[in-house]
Scaffold this motif. Structure first.
Motif, PDB file in Angstrom:
ATOM      1  N   ALA A 268       0.828  -1.204   0.000  1.00 34.17           N
ATOM      2  CA  ALA A 268       0.000   0.000   0.000  1.00 34.17           C
ATOM      3  C   ALA A 268       0.865   1.258   0.000  1.00 34.17           C
ATOM      4  O   ALA A 268       0.583   2.225  -0.718  1.00 34.17           O
ATOM      5  CB  ALA A 268      -0.930  -0.009   1.211  1.00 34.17           C
ATOM      6  N   ARG A 269       1.920   1.243   0.776  1.00 38.56           N
ATOM      7  CA  ARG A 269       2.811   2.413   0.855  1.00 38.56           C
ATOM      8  C   ARG A 269       3.454   2.696  -0.495  1.00 38.56           C
ATOM      9  O   ARG A 269       3.433   3.830  -0.994  1.00 38.56           O
ATOM     10  CB  ARG A 269       3.870   2.167   1.912  1.00 38.56           C
ATOM     11  CG  ARG A 269       4.981   3.203   1.985  1.00 38.56           C
ATOM     12  CD  ARG A 269       6.004   2.779   3.021  1.00 38.56           C
ATOM     13  NE  ARG A 269       7.128   3.692   3.085  1.00 38.56           N
ATOM     14  CZ  ARG A 269       8.218   3.575   2.330  1.00 38.56           C
ATOM     15  NH1 ARG A 269       8.307   2.599   1.450  1.00 38.56           N
ATOM     16  NH2 ARG A 269       9.212   4.432   2.454  1.00 38.56           N
ATOM     17  N   ASP A 270       4.042   1.666  -1.105  1.00 35.96           N
ATOM     18  CA  ASP A 270       4.758   1.869  -2.363  1.00 35.96           C
ATOM     19  C   ASP A 270       3.813   2.232  -3.502  1.00 35.96           C
ATOM     20  O   ASP A 270       4.115   3.117  -4.318  1.00 35.96           O
ATOM     21  CB  ASP A 270       5.551   0.609  -2.718  1.00 35.96           C
ATOM     22  CG  ASP A 270       6.670   0.336  -1.725  1.00 35.96           C
ATOM     23  OD1 ASP A 270       7.055   1.269  -0.995  1.00 35.96           O
ATOM     24  OD2 ASP A 270       7.146  -0.818  -1.666  1.00 35.96           O
ATOM     25  N   THR A 271       2.684   1.535  -3.581  1.00 34.39           N
ATOM     26  CA  THR A 271       1.760   1.817  -4.681  1.00 34.39           C
ATOM     27  C   THR A 271       1.116   3.189  -4.517  1.00 34.39           C
ATOM     28  O   THR A 271       0.865   3.877  -5.510  1.00 34.39           O
ATOM     29  CB  THR A 271       0.679   0.731  -4.766  1.00 34.39           C
ATOM     30  OG1 THR A 271       0.042   0.579  -3.488  1.00 34.39           O
ATOM     31  CG2 THR A 271       1.276  -0.595  -5.178  1.00 34.39           C
ATOM     32  N   PHE A 272       0.842   3.591  -3.301  1.00 31.47           N
ATOM     33  CA  PHE A 272       0.272   4.923  -3.091  1.00 31.47           C
ATOM     34  C   PHE A 272       1.260   5.998  -3.555  1.00 31.47           C
ATOM     35  O   PHE A 272       0.873   6.966  -4.224  1.00 31.47           O
ATOM     36  CB  PHE A 272      -0.068   5.116  -1.618  1.00 31.47           C
ATOM     37  CG  PHE A 272      -0.600   6.490  -1.293  1.00 31.47           C
ATOM     38  CD1 PHE A 272      -1.822   6.912  -1.765  1.00 31.47           C
ATOM     39  CD2 PHE A 272       0.151   7.373  -0.523  1.00 31.47           C
ATOM     40  CE1 PHE A 272      -2.312   8.174  -1.479  1.00 31.47           C
ATOM     41  CE2 PHE A 272      -0.329   8.638  -0.224  1.00 31.47           C
ATOM     42  CZ  PHE A 272      -1.564   9.035  -0.705  1.00 31.47           C
ATOM     43  N   ALA A 273       2.522   5.819  -3.212  1.00 31.49           N
ATOM     44  CA  ALA A 273       3.533   6.783  -3.661  1.00 31.49           C
ATOM     45  C   ALA A 273       3.614   6.820  -5.182  1.00 31.49           C
ATOM     46  O   ALA A 273       3.666   7.896  -5.803  1.00 31.49           O
ATOM     47  CB  ALA A 273       4.897   6.427  -3.071  1.00 31.49           C
ATOM     48  N   GLY A 274       3.619   5.635  -5.806  1.00 31.98           N
ATOM     49  CA  GLY A 274       3.667   5.596  -7.255  1.00 31.98           C
ATOM     50  C   GLY A 274       2.456   6.221  -7.906  1.00 31.98           C
ATOM     51  O   GLY A 274       2.565   6.941  -8.916  1.00 31.98           O
ATOM     52  N   LEU A 275       1.279   5.978  -7.336  1.00 32.06           N
ATOM     53  CA  LEU A 275       0.056   6.542  -7.909  1.00 32.06           C
ATOM     54  C   LEU A 275       0.032   8.055  -7.796  1.00 32.06           C
ATOM     55  O   LEU A 275      -0.405   8.756  -8.721  1.00 32.06           O
ATOM     56  CB  LEU A 275      -1.166   5.949  -7.202  1.00 32.06           C
ATOM     57  CG  LEU A 275      -1.475   4.484  -7.518  1.00 32.06           C
ATOM     58  CD1 LEU A 275      -2.680   4.019  -6.736  1.00 32.06           C
ATOM     59  CD2 LEU A 275      -1.698   4.298  -8.994  1.00 32.06           C
ATOM     60  N   VAL A 276       0.474   8.563  -6.665  1.00 31.13           N
ATOM     61  CA  VAL A 276       0.519  10.021  -6.522  1.00 31.13           C
ATOM     62  C   VAL A 276       1.433  10.620  -7.578  1.00 31.13           C
ATOM     63  O   VAL A 276       1.096  11.626  -8.226  1.00 31.13           O
ATOM     64  CB  VAL A 276       0.995  10.404  -5.104  1.00 31.13           C
ATOM     65  CG1 VAL A 276       1.274  11.904  -5.020  1.00 31.13           C
ATOM     66  CG2 VAL A 276      -0.054  10.027  -4.075  1.00 31.13           C
ATOM     67  N   MET A 277       2.576  10.000  -7.800  1.00 33.60           N
ATOM     68  CA  MET A 277       3.527  10.538  -8.766  1.00 33.60           C
ATOM     69  C   MET A 277       2.989  10.480 -10.191  1.00 33.60           C
ATOM     70  O   MET A 277       2.997  11.479 -10.919  1.00 33.60           O
ATOM     71  CB  MET A 277       4.850   9.773  -8.677  1.00 33.60           C
ATOM     72  CG  MET A 277       5.635  10.013  -7.402  1.00 33.60           C
ATOM     73  SD  MET A 277       6.147  11.735  -7.192  1.00 33.60           S
ATOM     74  CE  MET A 277       7.239  11.938  -8.597  1.00 33.60           C
ATOM     75  N   VAL A 278       2.483   9.307 -10.610  1.00 29.23           N
ATOM     76  CA  VAL A 278       2.083   9.170 -12.022  1.00 29.23           C
ATOM     77  C   VAL A 278       0.794   9.921 -12.320  1.00 29.23           C
ATOM     78  O   VAL A 278       0.657  10.540 -13.389  1.00 29.23           O
ATOM     79  CB  VAL A 278       1.962   7.690 -12.417  1.00 29.23           C
ATOM     80  CG1 VAL A 278       3.285   6.978 -12.247  1.00 29.23           C
ATOM     81  CG2 VAL A 278       0.879   6.974 -11.635  1.00 29.23           C
ATOM     82  N   SER A 279      -0.177   9.875 -11.406  1.00 30.27           N
ATOM     83  CA  SER A 279      -1.443  10.567 -11.667  1.00 30.27           C
ATOM     84  C   SER A 279      -1.243  12.084 -11.656  1.00 30.27           C
ATOM     85  O   SER A 279      -1.762  12.804 -12.529  1.00 30.27           O
ATOM     86  CB  SER A 279      -2.496  10.154 -10.643  1.00 30.27           C
ATOM     87  OG  SER A 279      -2.058  10.431  -9.325  1.00 30.27           O
TER      88      SER A 279
END
Length: 655
Positions: free
Chosen positions: A122-133
């Protein structure tokens, strides 16, 4: 599949609480919009106003502007990473607190997996989603505004396939999330089955159960394989969405070039539009599709699984974790005097009620406890005795809600032992006492929702003999180094912490084994004297058992409960334990509930060496004298040299 109910609401509340960080993130992201806008504009002006017009200096100047835009965008991206970290780490802390609270409240066996794997996902994917979106939104805004400023006709060519590709991609998110969840569930089932099978391979072979075991495990592997294939099929629509939204606009720009050039679009504007598509929109869309398509679905699945428990078993406001530093485990308010009895609605319920309890460590193992019935009234004092490995600590864990009974029921003050509202009604003090770095005041008040008043803190320090420790460390607010404390001092801190909690039922699982008899007696009397308090103690000295109102002798199917004199007649095991324990001195004899029951220490029978219960009246040659402890010895027939148990020396250098 949709997220767990309330997930979006929790997410919005999480972001609102961090409005400053979100505003900073958006502010630095605007630089990416400017960088994208300048890229196409600078190329168009460099061609139209510079190189094609014969003004090389002007062309180079505009290219320099593009370079400055890239540098500004790089600065913004660096600052964005710092802002994302300020969003991601608090989210991780929130999820960790939820998982730990669930594990403590419900003895959740999957808490370790959630804590070490799913929270990190959850931590890693949330960070990635914030960046790409975030990147896609701001880059798309910069590119689309740039296209309009170059030539509105170019926007018509690019926008239509871009919107179509996004729509196709968004349509795949729900089935993709369903497939991701099915794969995760199948993977967990395979891991669980393999762990069970690997641990019991010898039994499987001995029972000739290789084929059914392999068939069962194979079915789960096939299920995971099918889930992975289903998940892989959804990569096709994602590739198609990327082709339609990112690559088709470039093709259309080239195909329609004669038409657009005939309608006033300059060559520089066309090159700028191609740069917008190839250098900005296509990479941003690719990152969005791969990041949101894989990471987004995983995040939804993991959050749903992590938060589903909170929706199904929502705790009261007093049970929520208010801060990372101190969980509020006990919802009852603390009066200025001593912790009081439970609420009036539960006033008549026994402190601990066990009905037809059966527990075994594994489906094919012999039950440790079988058909046990036990009632401990409010204000009662029960001692649990028995040889090592017979199930005393198991019973303590069941009463504390840490273990799940195979059959029967356990109720604490009328509540099911594993119910969330039973947490505040009991406190377990294990043999290995936990003291964390901080201050003595913080350790003693860890189970309190409010600061411990000074009178209560001072009373607890006096009751448990913590005065010398307090003087040595420099007061209640001085830093405390757990490694510098002896085992006995850690036990005293843990006992005082439990005493200051609001829990009316205290379960001591050999929590005084590192204390001398006088300190042990002082601690047990303090718990027994609490108004409305109930004490269950796993005893390791006869004096501890004799202080209790009743004694439970755990002996498998011969388990009995009664007073000392009755048990000497009814339980052969208890007679053996009394003979092995022996009373070290008159001070322990004075602790007996009935002084007339105190046997003559000199005439007590010694337990035969190598007794079937494997409890010997001697200590191993490599063990320190333990001042009267029962010593669980080696297997039958392996006995070391006799050594006096009553030497009264502190264990492990205790003071």
């Amino acid at each position: 599949m949709s997220p767990a109910p309330g997930t979006y609401r929790r997410g919005l509340r999480f972001l609102r609480r961090r409005r400053t960080v979100v505003a900073r993130l958006l502010g630095w992201s605007l630089l990416e919009t400017g960088q994208t806008f300048l890229l196409g504009q600078a190329l168009a002006r460099a061609l139209d106003d510079g190189f094609l017009a014969g003004r090389r200096d002007t062309g180079l100047l505009w290219l320099g502007v593009a370079v400055l835009g890239v540098a500004a965008g790089a600065l913004g991206t660096a600052r964005v990473y710092a802002a994302v970290a300020q969003l991601v780490e608090p989210l991780r802390d929130v999820l960790v607190r939820h998982v730990v609270a669930r594990g403590v409240r419900d003895a959740d066996g999957g808490a370790v997996s959630r804590l070490t794997q799913q929270v990190e996902i959850a931590r890693d994917t949330f960070a990635g989603l914030v960046m790409v979106s975030r990147s896609f939104v701001f880059i798309a805004i910069g590119a689309l505004v740039g296209l309009v400023s170059l030539a509105p006709a170019l926007l018509l060519v690019v926008a239509a396939p871009l919107v179509a590709g996004l729509a196709l991609f968004l349509a795949t998110l729900r089935p993709l999330a369903r497939g991701q969840e099915a794969f995760l569930i199948a993977d967990e089932a395979v891991s669980t089955r393999l762990a069970t099978v690997c641990a019991g391979l010898r039994d499987v072979t001995a029972a000739g159960a290789q084929e059914p075991t392999a068939a069962g495990a194979g079915a789960l592997v096939d299920r995971e394989w099918r889930a992975s294939r289903t998940l892989a099929r959804w990569s096709v629509p994602r590739v198609l969405a990327l082709a339609v939204g990112g690559q088709l606009p470039l093709l259309l720009l080239l195909v329609t070039a004669p038409w657009t050039l005939a309608r006033g679009v300059t060559p520089g504007a066309l090159v700028g539009a191609i740069a917008y598509v190839t250098q900005s929109l296509l990479p941003a869309l690719r990152s969005l599709i791969h990041g949101l398509g894989t990471g987004g679905s995983r995040l939804v699945v993991v959050l749903r699984r992590l938060m589903a428990y909170e929706d199904e078993h929502a705790p009261s406001a007093g049970e929520l974790l208010p801060s990372p530093a101190r969980p509020e485990l006990h919802p009852e308010p603390h009066p200025e005097s001593r912790p009081q009895a439970p609420a009036q609605a539960q006033a008549q319920a026994p402190a601990l009620e066990i009905t037809s309890l059966t527990f075994a460590y594994g489906p094919d193992a012999d039950p440790v406890l079988h058909g046990l019935d036990l009632v401990v009234p409010q204000g009662g004092h029960l001692a649990v005795v028995g040889p090592s490995g017979i199930g005393k600590s198991t019973l303590a864990g069941l009463a504390a809600g840490l273990l799940v009974p195979g059959a029967g029921e356990i109720r604490v003050h009328g509540r099911p032992a594993r119910a969330p509202d039973a947490v505040g009604q009991r406190v377990l003090i294990p043999q290995e006492a936990y003291v964390f770095g901080g201050t003595l005041r913080a350790n003693l008040g860890y189970l309190r929702p409010d600061p411990v008043p000074e009178p209560q803190l001072g009373a607890a320090v006096d009751l448990f003999g913590l005065g010398p420790l307090l003087d040595r460390v420099g007061g209640p607010d001085a830093p405390l180094d757990p490694a510098a404390l002896s085992a006995g001092e850690r036990q005293l801190v843990a006992l005082a912490r439990a005493y200051l909690s609001a829990a009316p039922l205290a379960v001591l699982d050999e929590a005084t084994c590192h204390l001398d008899p006088a300190a042990e007696a002082r601690a047990e009397r303090a718990f027994a004297a609490r108004p409305g308090g109930t004490l269950v103690v796993v005893a390791h000295r006869i004096s501890s058992a004799r202080r209790a109102d009743r004694i439970l002798v755990v002996d498998g199917p011969r388990t009995v409960c009664g007073r000392h004199r009755d048990l000497l007649t009814r339980s052969p095991l208890y007679r053996d334990l009394v003979g092995a324990w022996d009373l070290p001195d008159a001070s322990d004899a004075s602790d007996a509930t009935d002084a007339s029951d105190a046997p003559d220490a000199a005439s007590q029978p010694a337990l035969a060496l190598g007794d079937a219960d494997r409890v010997d009246a001697v200590a191993g040659a490599d063990l320190a004298g333990d001042g009267g402890h029962v010593v669980a010895h080696r297997p039958f027939g392996q006995v070391k040299a006799v050594r006096d148990l009553g030497d009264r020396r502190p264990l492990g250098g205790e003071r």
